[in-house]
Enzyme design. Structure first.
Site, PDB file in Angstrom:
ATOM      1  N   GLU A  95      62.862  -8.935  28.834  1.00  0.00           N
ATOM      2  CA  GLU A  95      62.868  -7.977  27.725  1.00  0.00           C
ATOM      3  C   GLU A  95      64.307  -7.770  27.223  1.00  0.00           C
ATOM      4  O   GLU A  95      64.778  -6.646  27.042  1.00  0.00           O
ATOM      5  CB  GLU A  95      62.223  -6.632  28.110  1.00  0.00           C
ATOM      6  CG  GLU A  95      61.782  -5.810  26.920  1.00  0.00           C
ATOM      7  CD  GLU A  95      61.168  -4.450  27.300  1.00  0.00           C
ATOM      8  OE1 GLU A  95      61.907  -3.480  27.531  1.00  0.00           O
ATOM      9  OE2 GLU A  95      59.929  -4.380  27.364  1.00  0.00           O
TER      10      GLU A  95
ATOM     11  N   HIS B 241      54.901  13.493  32.765  1.00  0.00           N
ATOM     12  CA  HIS B 241      55.932  12.798  33.559  1.00  0.00           C
ATOM     13  C   HIS B 241      56.439  13.727  34.662  1.00  0.00           C
ATOM     14  O   HIS B 241      56.532  14.948  34.443  1.00  0.00           O
ATOM     15  CB  HIS B 241      57.065  12.424  32.597  1.00  0.00           C
ATOM     16  CG  HIS B 241      58.027  11.416  33.141  1.00  0.00           C
ATOM     17  ND1 HIS B 241      58.943  11.718  34.111  1.00  0.00           N
ATOM     18  CD2 HIS B 241      58.226  10.115  32.843  1.00  0.00           C
ATOM     19  CE1 HIS B 241      59.674  10.646  34.383  1.00  0.00           C
ATOM     20  NE2 HIS B 241      59.249   9.654  33.621  1.00  0.00           N
TER      21      HIS B 241
ATOM     22  N   ARG C 213      65.201  11.432  27.651  1.00  0.00           N
ATOM     23  CA  ARG C 213      66.298  12.401  27.823  1.00  0.00           C
ATOM     24  C   ARG C 213      66.675  13.101  26.515  1.00  0.00           C
ATOM     25  O   ARG C 213      66.980  14.290  26.510  1.00  0.00           O
ATOM     26  CB  ARG C 213      67.534  11.666  28.353  1.00  0.00           C
ATOM     27  CG  ARG C 213      67.569  11.551  29.845  1.00  0.00           C
ATOM     28  CD  ARG C 213      68.850  10.839  30.307  1.00  0.00           C
ATOM     29  NE  ARG C 213      69.219  11.270  31.642  1.00  0.00           N
ATOM     30  CZ  ARG C 213      68.553  10.970  32.738  1.00  0.00           C
ATOM     31  NH1 ARG C 213      67.457  10.240  32.679  1.00  0.00           N
ATOM     32  NH2 ARG C 213      68.979  11.398  33.915  1.00  0.00           N
TER      33      ARG C 213
ATOM     34  N   HIS D  28      58.939  11.759  27.599  1.00  0.00           N
ATOM     35  CA  HIS D  28      59.847  11.886  28.745  1.00  0.00           C
ATOM     36  C   HIS D  28      61.324  11.656  28.425  1.00  0.00           C
ATOM     37  O   HIS D  28      62.193  11.925  29.238  1.00  0.00           O
ATOM     38  CB  HIS D  28      59.445  10.920  29.859  1.00  0.00           C
ATOM     39  CG  HIS D  28      59.734   9.469  29.537  1.00  0.00           C
ATOM     40  ND1 HIS D  28      60.971   8.915  29.732  1.00  0.00           N
ATOM     41  CD2 HIS D  28      58.960   8.498  29.020  1.00  0.00           C
ATOM     42  CE1 HIS D  28      60.924   7.643  29.365  1.00  0.00           C
ATOM     43  NE2 HIS D  28      59.724   7.365  28.918  1.00  0.00           N
TER      44      HIS D  28
ATOM     45  N   ASP E 249      65.859  -1.691  30.475  1.00  0.00           N
ATOM     46  CA  ASP E 249      67.027  -0.883  30.096  1.00  0.00           C
ATOM     47  C   ASP E 249      67.230   0.364  30.944  1.00  0.00           C
ATOM     48  O   ASP E 249      67.849   1.329  30.503  1.00  0.00           O
ATOM     49  CB  ASP E 249      66.870  -0.462  28.631  1.00  0.00           C
ATOM     50  CG  ASP E 249      65.528   0.202  28.360  1.00  0.00           C
ATOM     51  OD1 ASP E 249      64.913   0.696  29.324  1.00  0.00           O
ATOM     52  OD2 ASP E 249      65.093   0.226  27.199  1.00  0.00           O
TER      53      ASP E 249
ATOM     54  N   GLU F 224      69.556   4.246  27.618  1.00  0.00           N
ATOM     55  CA  GLU F 224      68.935   2.918  27.608  1.00  0.00           C
ATOM     56  C   GLU F 224      69.615   1.924  26.670  1.00  0.00           C
ATOM     57  O   GLU F 224      69.729   0.737  26.982  1.00  0.00           O
ATOM     58  CB  GLU F 224      67.447   3.038  27.249  1.00  0.00           C
ATOM     59  CG  GLU F 224      66.584   3.698  28.323  1.00  0.00           C
ATOM     60  CD  GLU F 224      66.620   5.215  28.296  1.00  0.00           C
ATOM     61  OE1 GLU F 224      67.264   5.804  27.388  1.00  0.00           O
ATOM     62  OE2 GLU F 224      66.001   5.840  29.177  1.00  0.00           O
TER      63      GLU F 224
END
Ligand code: UD1
Ligand code: UDP
Length: 372
Positions: free
Chosen positions: A119, A242, A211, A209, A97, A133
Site C-alpha cells: 500500500e 474504537h 487523531r 477514530h 502508514d 499517517e
C-alpha cells in the site's frame, strides 16, 4: 528460498497483510515467511489474527493504555532490532502508514535489510491530515526498496517523488483480497445485538477514530448523529466504537441512551463486513472503509478534510464532507431523503483491485530477487 518477515501491529494492517501472508505461506518452496506483530493494538489485532487464522512467530506486545507516539516508536524500534538481528531476513514487509509501519521500515534500514512497502504511494499532500499517517507513509517510502502501489494513481505519486519505475508494482489493494475472503467464508451472526438489527430499517454504519478528529470534531460528529437519530426514527445507526479512550469516552458520553443508536465493541471482521453489506450507507473517517464500502455499492461519507484515497471520490461513491455538525446532518439527510442522490452514489465500483493483489506481491518479490 527467500526469507520474508512481515511486520504489522494494528487492526487494518493485519486485515490487509493477512492475504499476503497466506499467499506467501502457500508458496512454501519459494518463501520462508515469518510473522512479527508489534501488537500496537491488542484486542483489535487479536480479533483479526483469529478470523484469518494467523499464527505469530513474534509478538512484541507493546500496546499500553492511551499510548503516545513516542512510546510506540521507541518500544517498537528497540524490540524489532533484536528480531531483525536474530532472523536476518532477505526482506521486511510493512504495510500502510501506522507508527508500526514507520518503525519496522526504519529498523530494517538500520539493519540494511530491503523493505517492501505494501500500500505504497498514498498521499494527501497535507502534513497534518491525516496525522501522523501522511508522514509515516512518506518516510516508509523513502526507506523502501520495493513498492506495491494499490492503484495507478499511487504509482504516479511515487514516480513523481523520483522512485524508479522498475521498483514499483501496481498490485491492487490487498483489502479487496481480504474482503473477498471474508465474503466467501461461511457466516452466521453470533451476537444477539447483530441478529436483532431491524430488517426493515435503513442501517447507517459509523466508525470514527482519527487523531485529527479527537476533541471538538468528534463531539460535533456525535451531535450530528444524535440529530439524525431523533429526526429519522426509521434509521438504525450502528457504531462499533474504537477502543482508544480518546474516542470511546466521548462517543459513549455523547450517544448513549437512544433506541436507534447501537453502540458496540469493535466487531470482528466477518461481523463487520456483513453489517457493511446490510447497511444503507457508511459514515466514517477510516481509510480501509473508503476502499471496502464502494466495492459493496455503499455510499460513503468521509468525516475528514482531505483524503489520500481520491479514486472512489472520482468514481462518485465517496464524498469528503468534513466534521461540521450541520454539513454531516445535511449530507446524511440528503442520502436518506433523495432517491436520485442515493442512487448516484450507490454504485458498486472497484478502483482498488480484483482480489489478486497478494498474488502479484509474491510474484514481484520473486522478480526483485531474481533481478538482483
Ligand atoms: C492506530 C494508528 C492509525 C490507524 C489506527 C487503526 C498510529 C499512530 N495510529 O491509531 O494510523 O488508522 O490505529 O485503528 O499508528 N486500544 C486498545 N485496544 C486495542 C487498540 C487500541 O485498548 O486493541 C487503545 C489503547 O488505549 C491504545 C489506544 O487505543 O493506547 C491508541 O492506540 P494507537 O494504536 O496508539 O492509536 P489508534 O488511534 O488506534
Ligand atoms: N473493521 C472491523 N471491525 C470494526 C471496524 C472496522 O473489522 O468494528 C475493519 C474494517 O472493515 C476495515 C478496517 O477495520 O478493514 C479499518 O480499520 P480502522 O478504521 O481501524 O483503520 P484505518 O483503515 O482508518 O487505518
Amino acid at each position: 528460498m527467500i526469507k520474508v518477515i512481515a511486520v504489522f501491529g494494528t487492526r487494518p494492517e493485519a486485515i490487509k497483510m493477512a492475504p499476503v501472508i497466506h499467499q506467501l505461506k502457500m508458496q512454501k518452496s519459494k518463501f520462508k515467511t515469518v510473522v512479527c506483530v508489534t501488537a500496537q493494538h491488542r484486542q483489535m489485532l487479536d480479533q483479526v489474527l483469529k478470523i484469518f487464522r494467523l499464527k505469530c512467530d513474534y509478538d512484541l506486545n507493546i500496546m499500553q493504555k492511551a499510548q503516545s507516539l513516542y512510546q510506540i516508536t521507541t518500544n517498537g524500534l528497540l524490540k524489532l532490532e533484536e528480531i531483525f538481528k536474530k532472523e536476518k531476513p532477505h526482506i521486511v514487509l510493512v504495510h500502510g502508514d501506522t507508527t508500526t509501519t514507520l518503525v519496522a521500515a526504519l529498523a530494517a534500514f538500520y539493519e540494511k535489510i530491503p523493505v517492501g512497502h505494501v500500500e505504497a504511494g498514498l498521499r494527501s499532500f497535507d502534513k497534518f491530515n491525516p496525522f501522523p499517517e501522511e508522514i509515516n507513509r512518506r518516510i516508509a517510502d523513502v526507506l523502501a526498496d520495493l513498492y506495491f502501489a494499490p492503484t495507478p494513481l499511487s504509482a504516479r505519486n511515487l514516480k513523481r517523488e523520483g522512485i524508479l519505475d522498475k521498483n514499483i508494482y501496481v498490485t491492487g489493494n490487498t483489502v479487496i483480497d481480504a474482503l473477498l475472503m471474508a465474503l466467501k467464508a461461511p457466516y452466521q451472526a453470533k451476537s444477539r445485538q447483530l441478529k436483532s438489527l431491524a430488517a426493515g430499517k435503513k442501517i447507517i454504519l459509523v466508525t470514527v477514530h482519527r487523531r485529527e478528529n479527537w476533541g471538538t470534531p468528534l463531539k460535533n460528529i456525535c451531535t450530528a448523529l444524535a440529530q439524525i437519530a431523533d429526526r429519522y426514527p426509521d434509521v438504525q445507526i450502528i457504531y462499533p466504537v474504537h477502543l482508544n479512550p480518546q474516542v470511546k469516552n466521548v462517543v459513549y458520553a455523547g450517544l448513549t441512551g437512544r433506541a436507534n443508536i447501537l453502540l458496540c465493541e469493535p466487531l470482528d471482521y466477518l461481523d463487520f463486513v456483513h453489517v457493511m453489506k446490510r447497511s444503507y450507507m457508511v459514515v466514517t473517517d477510516s481509510g480501509g472503509l473508503q476502499e471496502e464500502a464502494p466495492s459493496l455499492g455503499k455510499p460513503v461519507l468521509v468525516l475528514r478534510q482531505v483524503t489520500e484515497r481520491p479514486e472512489a471520490v472520482k468514481a462518485g461513491t465517496v464524498r469528503v464532507i468534513g466534521t461540521a455538525t450541520k454539513a454531516i446532518y445535511q449530507e446524511i439527510s440528503r442520502l436518506l431523503s433523495s432517491k436520485p442522490a442515493y442512487q448516484k452514489m450507490a454504485n458498486a465500483v472497484n478502483p482498488y483491485g480484483d482480489g489478486r493483489a497478494s498474488e502479484r506481491i509474491a510474484k514481484a518479490i520473486l522478480q526483485y530477487f531474481h533481478n538482483k
